[in-house]
Design an enzyme around this catalytic site. Structure first.
Site, PDB file in Angstrom:
ATOM      1  N   ASP A 187      23.372  10.697   4.409  1.00 27.53           N
ATOM      2  CA  ASP A 187      22.769   9.967   3.312  1.00 27.53           C
ATOM      3  C   ASP A 187      22.649   8.516   3.796  1.00 27.53           C
ATOM      4  OD1 ASP A 187      22.288   8.487   1.069  1.00 27.53           O
ATOM      5  OD2 ASP A 187      24.014   9.251  -0.081  1.00 27.53           O
ATOM      6  N   LYS A 194       9.144   9.655  -2.070  1.00 26.79           N
ATOM      7  CA  LYS A 194       7.733   9.284  -1.976  1.00 26.79           C
ATOM      8  C   LYS A 194       6.817   9.928  -3.011  1.00 26.79           C
ATOM      9  CE  LYS A 194       6.441  12.841   1.302  1.00 26.79           C
ATOM     10  NZ  LYS A 194       5.654  13.227   2.426  1.00 26.79           N
ATOM     11  N   SER A 214       2.834   1.336   2.952  1.00 24.51           N
ATOM     12  CA  SER A 214       1.697   2.115   2.458  1.00 24.51           C
ATOM     13  C   SER A 214       0.574   1.195   2.012  1.00 24.51           C
ATOM     14  CB  SER A 214       2.181   2.942   1.268  1.00 24.51           C
ATOM     15  OG  SER A 214       1.099   3.427   0.536  1.00 24.51           O
ATOM     16  N   TYR A 267       7.133   3.743  -7.022  1.00 25.72           N
ATOM     17  CA  TYR A 267       7.141   4.058  -5.583  1.00 25.72           C
ATOM     18  C   TYR A 267       6.466   2.921  -4.809  1.00 25.72           C
ATOM     19  CZ  TYR A 267       4.883   5.699  -1.333  1.00 25.72           C
ATOM     20  OH  TYR A 267       4.383   5.768  -0.056  1.00 25.72           O
ATOM     21  N   LYS A 283       7.853  -0.181  -1.989  1.00 27.33           N
ATOM     22  CA  LYS A 283       7.270  -0.553  -0.686  1.00 27.33           C
ATOM     23  C   LYS A 283       7.043  -2.064  -0.634  1.00 27.33           C
ATOM     24  CE  LYS A 283       6.821   3.529   1.308  1.00 27.33           C
ATOM     25  NZ  LYS A 283       7.734   3.905   2.392  1.00 27.33           N
ATOM     26  N   PHE A 323      -2.722   4.466   5.527  1.00 30.69           N
ATOM     27  CA  PHE A 323      -3.729   4.855   4.542  1.00 30.69           C
ATOM     28  C   PHE A 323      -3.404   6.308   4.131  1.00 30.69           C
ATOM     29  CE2 PHE A 323      -6.301   1.261   3.418  1.00 30.69           C
ATOM     30  CZ  PHE A 323      -5.620   0.324   4.166  1.00 30.69           C
TER      31      PHE A 323
HETATM   32  C1  UD1 Z   1      -1.575   8.713  -3.320  1.00 35.92           C
HETATM   33  C2  UD1 Z   1      -0.678   7.789  -4.091  1.00 35.92           C
HETATM   34  C3  UD1 Z   1      -0.312   6.620  -3.205  1.00 35.92           C
HETATM   35  C4  UD1 Z   1       0.374   7.122  -1.929  1.00 35.92           C
HETATM   36  C5  UD1 Z   1      -0.563   8.121  -1.220  1.00 35.92           C
HETATM   37  C6  UD1 Z   1       0.163   8.775  -0.053  1.00 35.92           C
HETATM   38  C7  UD1 Z   1      -1.227   8.105  -6.476  1.00 35.92           C
HETATM   39  C8  UD1 Z   1      -1.815   7.483  -7.689  1.00 35.92           C
HETATM   40  N1  UD1 Z   1      -1.321   7.380  -5.341  1.00 35.92           N
HETATM   41  O1  UD1 Z   1      -2.718   7.999  -2.943  1.00 35.92           O
HETATM   42  O2  UD1 Z   1       0.558   5.727  -3.892  1.00 35.92           O
HETATM   43  O3  UD1 Z   1       0.666   6.047  -1.061  1.00 35.92           O
HETATM   44  O4  UD1 Z   1      -0.931   9.163  -2.134  1.00 35.92           O
HETATM   45  O5  UD1 Z   1      -0.767   9.487   0.737  1.00 35.92           O
HETATM   46  O6  UD1 Z   1      -0.680   9.198  -6.523  1.00 35.92           O
HETATM   47  N2  UD1 Z   1      -7.538  13.943  -5.894  1.00 35.92           N
HETATM   48  C9  UD1 Z   1      -8.173  14.971  -6.572  1.00 35.92           C
HETATM   49  N3  UD1 Z   1      -7.475  16.096  -6.860  1.00 35.92           N
HETATM   50  C10 UD1 Z   1      -6.161  16.271  -6.492  1.00 35.92           C
HETATM   51  C11 UD1 Z   1      -5.517  15.214  -5.784  1.00 35.92           C
HETATM   52  C12 UD1 Z   1      -6.229  14.066  -5.515  1.00 35.92           C
HETATM   53  O7  UD1 Z   1      -9.354  14.849  -6.915  1.00 35.92           O
HETATM   54  O8  UD1 Z   1      -5.576  17.327  -6.787  1.00 35.92           O
HETATM   55  C13 UD1 Z   1      -8.314  12.730  -5.535  1.00 35.92           C
HETATM   56  C14 UD1 Z   1      -7.716  11.424  -6.046  1.00 35.92           C
HETATM   57  O9  UD1 Z   1      -8.215  11.116  -7.328  1.00 35.92           O
HETATM   58  C15 UD1 Z   1      -8.192  10.427  -4.957  1.00 35.92           C
HETATM   59  C16 UD1 Z   1      -8.235  11.274  -3.685  1.00 35.92           C
HETATM   60  O10 UD1 Z   1      -8.298  12.628  -4.129  1.00 35.92           O
HETATM   61  O11 UD1 Z   1      -9.483   9.990  -5.233  1.00 35.92           O
HETATM   62  C17 UD1 Z   1      -7.017  11.109  -2.806  1.00 35.92           C
HETATM   63  O12 UD1 Z   1      -5.848  11.336  -3.579  1.00 35.92           O
HETATM   64  P1  UD1 Z   1      -4.389  11.451  -2.925  1.00 35.92           P
HETATM   65  O13 UD1 Z   1      -4.443  12.364  -1.770  1.00 35.92           O
HETATM   66  O14 UD1 Z   1      -3.419  11.766  -4.018  1.00 35.92           O
HETATM   67  O15 UD1 Z   1      -4.113   9.999  -2.331  1.00 35.92           O
HETATM   68  P2  UD1 Z   1      -4.164   8.552  -3.051  1.00 35.92           P
HETATM   69  O16 UD1 Z   1      -4.542   8.640  -4.465  1.00 35.92           O
HETATM   70  O17 UD1 Z   1      -4.987   7.665  -2.194  1.00 35.92           O
END
Ligand code: UD1
Length: 333
Positions: A58, A84, A124, A149, A153, A177
């Site tokens: 831990d 995360k 992040s 979260y 960071k 990213f």
């Molecule tokens: C998310 C987190 C971010 C984190 C990153 C790690 C949120 C709000 N943000 O970012 O803090 O650092 O992951 O990789 O959770 N989408 C869909 N359907 C889904 C899942 C996602 O349409 O089932 C879309 C989302 O709206 C977005 C894109 O896919 O437009 C990417 O989403 P995601 O992979 O969750 O990443 P982030 O939102 O960029």
């Protein structure tokens, strides 16, 4: 040279361990296996032909961290350990602040006591918050995050920056990213324990029939096709960025921040389309309401890392989609 990798059996950590071992570094992993498993160490060995030393501990526990430092005498630390899950952090903020800050402070104190002064921190792109300008450059003022979260960071970046200003610590902060994909072997990858929150693992689980269909969160954003745009980066490219950051930190002092991204954005619909094409598979989806806290668009200016670290991404969006699917079919993602 021995590198301590906290969170080293996780999705990103395991890929970093492989790249470090391939580059000739010795690797010590510290992990509590809360979101990974001990078998990953065996896969790291199988891929690289070299074994990391693994401590199950831990990272908030001062005595065990201290004992590990005394035994393994690291020359540098790459710090990834932390919770995360963005959604969970909204419902359990104290769990996130306590764990993520505590393990960083415990680690920094151990580093100071044992004379270890090189640190690479896994941050992040979420720390940018909602900016008026794109792409994101490292000199932009960070903005308020929509979840705890992301705030952890930002706070950890602050702690590291202040500690580095103090003279003894030399650190590199890497702002990831959207890491996706998996190692070519398919042995290590992303294996979310519950229903995935992020897009690529969700698409992949639909692809292998574990989930029935994808929800596309919003098609009314001010983007080319109305869906969210992100900068997806292959996890192997991301891992190689850590090796470059480590090399950089060996000859510098102070703190430097780098974006790790490709510099290109893809929309949700574009990603689905590419995934379907390269894997010759259909991904059923429905349009759903926007997910609270999501940004319309996010992508990196990746030129600073290219100029100063000599690093840029090599793998394409097609590689990311192909490797995610391949690893999932082997059961590792
Ligand atoms: C998310 C987190 C971010 C984190 C990153 C790690 C949120 C709000 N943000 O970012 O803090 O650092 O992951 O990789 O959770 N989408 C869909 N359907 C889904 C899942 C996602 O349409 O089932 C879309 C989302 O709206 C977005 C894109 O896919 O437009 C990417 O989403 P995601 O992979 O969750 O990443 P982030 O939102 O960029």
């Amino acid at each position: 040279m021995n590198v301590l990798l906290t969170g080293g059996t996780g999705y990103i950590g395991s890929h970093i361990a492989v790249e470090l071992l391939n580059s000739g570094y010795d690797v010590t992993i510290a992990d509590d296996f809360s979101n990974s498993s001990p078998e990953v160490a065996g896969y790291i060995t199988k891929i690289s032909g070299k074994s990391p030393i693994v401590y199950e501990l831990d990272a908030t526990d001062n005595a065990s961290v201290d004992a590990m430092f005394r035994e393994c005498l690291p020359n540098a630390v790459i710090h990834l350990a932390g919770f995360k899950a963005v959604g969970e952090s909204v419902f359990a903020p104290l769990k996130y602040y306590r764990n993520n800050l505590d393990c960083t402070l415990t680690l920094l104190e151990a580093m100071e006591r044992h004379g270890v002064w090189r640190l690479i921190f896994s941050s992040s792109a979420t720390v940018y918050g909602n900016q008026e300008r794109l792409p994101y450059t490292e000199d932009m003022q960070t903005r308020e995050c929509s979840n705890p979260y992301g705030s952890t960071k930002q706070i950890i970046e602050r702690i590291i920056t202040d500690t580095s200003a103090n003279g003894w610590l030399s650190s590199v902060i890497l702002r990831y990213f959207n890491p996706v994909g998996a190692h070519k072997s398919g042995l290590i990858g992303e294996s979310p324990r519950n229903e995935p929150n992020n897009l690529m693992p969700y698409i992949t689980q639909v692809a292998i029939g574990k989930l029935p269909k994808l929800k596309v969160y919003g098609n009314d954003y001010p983007t080319s096709d109305g869906t969210g745009i992100r900068d997806y980066i292959h996890v192997v490219d991301l891992a190689k960025g850590h090796v470059k950051a480590l090399e950089y930190s060996l000859t510098r002092s102070g703190v430097e921040i780098f974006n790790l991204g490709t510099g290109h954005g893809y929309s949700v619909l574009e990603l689905i389309d590419i995934y379907e094409r390269v894997n010759n598979i259909k991904i059923p989806f429905v349009i759903a309401p926007r997910r609270p806290g999501d940004l319309p668009e996010s992508y990196a200016d990746a030129t600073k890392a290219e100029k100063m670290l000599g690093w840029k991404t090599e793998l394409t969006i097609e590689d990311m989609c192909r490797d995610s699917y391949a690893a999932a079919r082997l059961g590792t993602s």
